[in-house]
Design a protein around this motif. Structure first.
Motif, short mmCIF file in Angstrom:
data_model
loop_
_atom_site.label_atom_id
_atom_site.label_comp_id
_atom_site.label_asym_id
_atom_site.label_seq_id
_atom_site.Cartn_x
_atom_site.Cartn_y
_atom_site.Cartn_z
N MET A 2 -3.34 -9.59 -5.37
CA MET A 2 -3.16 -8.19 -5.74
C MET A 2 -3.06 -7.98 -7.24
SD MET A 2 -3.39 -7.13 -2.71
CE MET A 2 -3.12 -5.36 -2.86
N LEU A 45 0.82 -1.22 0.00
CA LEU A 45 0.00 0.00 0.00
C LEU A 45 0.86 1.26 0.00
CD1 LEU A 45 -2.83 -0.93 2.53
CD2 LEU A 45 -3.13 -0.40 0.12
N PHE A 82 -7.54 -7.32 -6.28
CA PHE A 82 -7.06 -6.06 -6.84
C PHE A 82 -6.50 -6.30 -8.23
CE2 PHE A 82 -7.22 -4.71 -2.48
CZ PHE A 82 -7.27 -3.32 -2.50
N LEU A 139 -4.22 -1.07 -7.35
CA LEU A 139 -3.22 -0.92 -6.29
C LEU A 139 -2.55 0.46 -6.38
CD1 LEU A 139 -1.51 -1.96 -3.95
CD2 LEU A 139 -0.02 -3.09 -5.62
N GLN A 194 -2.48 3.38 -3.55
CA GLN A 194 -1.28 4.04 -3.07
C GLN A 194 -1.42 5.56 -3.12
OE1 GLN A 194 1.67 2.30 -5.64
NE2 GLN A 194 1.73 0.36 -4.54
#
Length: 335
Positions: free
Chosen positions: A70, A44, A212, A217, A221
């Motif tokens: 992810m 993250l 994800f 992702l 972030q």
């Protein structure tokens, strides 16, 4: 007002999605919630994680599962003493065309991925370890004088065995500092180990599913960096990081006597991001002083070291970090 409400909605949606991702990961990596949280924290924050634990505790399984959940393209490199930088970065080969002309062509190495597992990273020589320094910090590599971008996202999850040190090369401080968090993987408790036995020795095993995508992702972030952080939390982060620098006037007598070198500004940056990630994972809109205390050890323990006298006495770096963070947290609460 509308912008704030929109951010609240985005944070709540991301927290729910992270809970789904964590549930999917624990289908294959059973128990060890703290390890899963810290690994997700590294992703993250757009950073890298150093997994330290004995063989057979599921470190490789965790990284493979993360790659699936992810939605990241992953590669794995087994670090050995004979591994060369070109085995990671790639190399140029001389191609001959049909008309007889020759030209160099670059063949990308395994570092050109979105999630790189560097297995037993301390078994490679310092020359090979240094091949990752530029990649981890700048997201680019230089081969034959040409800069090649690794793209986004790019994460390294490296593993180390804390016991077997024969034939290993300790990571230099500059490389350790590039890992956002150190993740200690301990033995599972009895109930968790029982669940692992039942789940992994049958005819079939539970599978994780993609939650994800790489683009999602990246958006997560960006959202994390927009999360508000209160002034009291910022001041606590600064107080904590500076408290471990033995040359600082605010350092305690214990720190001055036991710490050889303390964490730099990158540690404060990592802690600022990590507390936001912990708040996200717990479904909260902003980090608190409790988050700073909880993230102190994984963020700081590989960015500082005890001096020879302290190591000879058997002093614990982890205990020093925990005690100092708890004392600062108590002082903030009292104020």
């Amino acid at each position: 007002m509308a912008e704030a409400e929109d951010m609240v909605a985005q944070i709540e949606a991301l927290s729910a999605k992270l809970a789904e991702a964590k549930a999917s990961i624990t289908n294959r990596f059973i128990g060890q919630d703290r390890v899963v949280d810290l690994t997700l924290t590294a992703l993250l924050c757009g950073g890298h994680g150093l997994l330290i634990g004995l063989p057979g505790l599921g470190k490789t399984r965790l990284v493979e599962t993360l790659s699936t959940v992810m939605g990241l393209h992953g590669n794995r490199v087994q670090f050995t003493p004979d591994l060369m930088p070109a085995d990671i970065l790639g190399s140029e080969v001389l191609d001959t065309a049909e008309d007889g002309t020759r030209a160099f062509r670059f063949i990308e190495g395994p570092v050109f991925c979105q999630l790189l597992m560097a297995d037993e990273i301390n078994r490679a020589s310092p020359r090979t370890q240094s091949a990752l320094l530029q990649a981890m910090q700048e997201k680019t590599v230089t081969v034959a004088g040409q800069n090649c971008s690794l793209g986004m996202p790019f994460h390294v999850l490296a593993t180390q065995n804390p016991i077997e040190q024969e034939g290993t090369y300790p990571l230099p401080e500059a490389q350790l500092d590039r890992f956002l968090v150190q993740i200690d993987v301990a033995y599972p408790d009895r109930d968790t180990e029982r669940d692992i036995l039942i789940a992994t020795t049958g005819e079939t095993e539970a599978q994780s599913t993609e939650v994800f995508t790489a683009d999602e992702l990246i958006e997560a972030q960006r959202l994390l960096r927009r999360m508000p952080v209160g002034d009291s939390v910022v001041e606590m982060i600064l107080d904590l990081v500076r408290a471990f620098r033995p040359e600082e006037s605010s350092a305690s007598a214990q720190v001055r006597e036991t710490v050889a070198w303390g964490p730099g500004p990158r540690a404060a940056q990592a802690l600022m991001l990590a507390v936001r990630a912990r708040a996200l994972l717990e479904g909260r809109l902003a980090p608190s002083a409790e988050d700073v205390t909880a993230m102190a050890r994984p963020v700081l323990s590989h960015r500082m070291a005890l001096n020879f006298a302290a190591r000879a006495r058997g002093d614990s770096l982890q205990a020093l970090i925990d005690d100092t963070a708890a004392a600062l947290g108590g002082a903030k609460a009292a104020a």
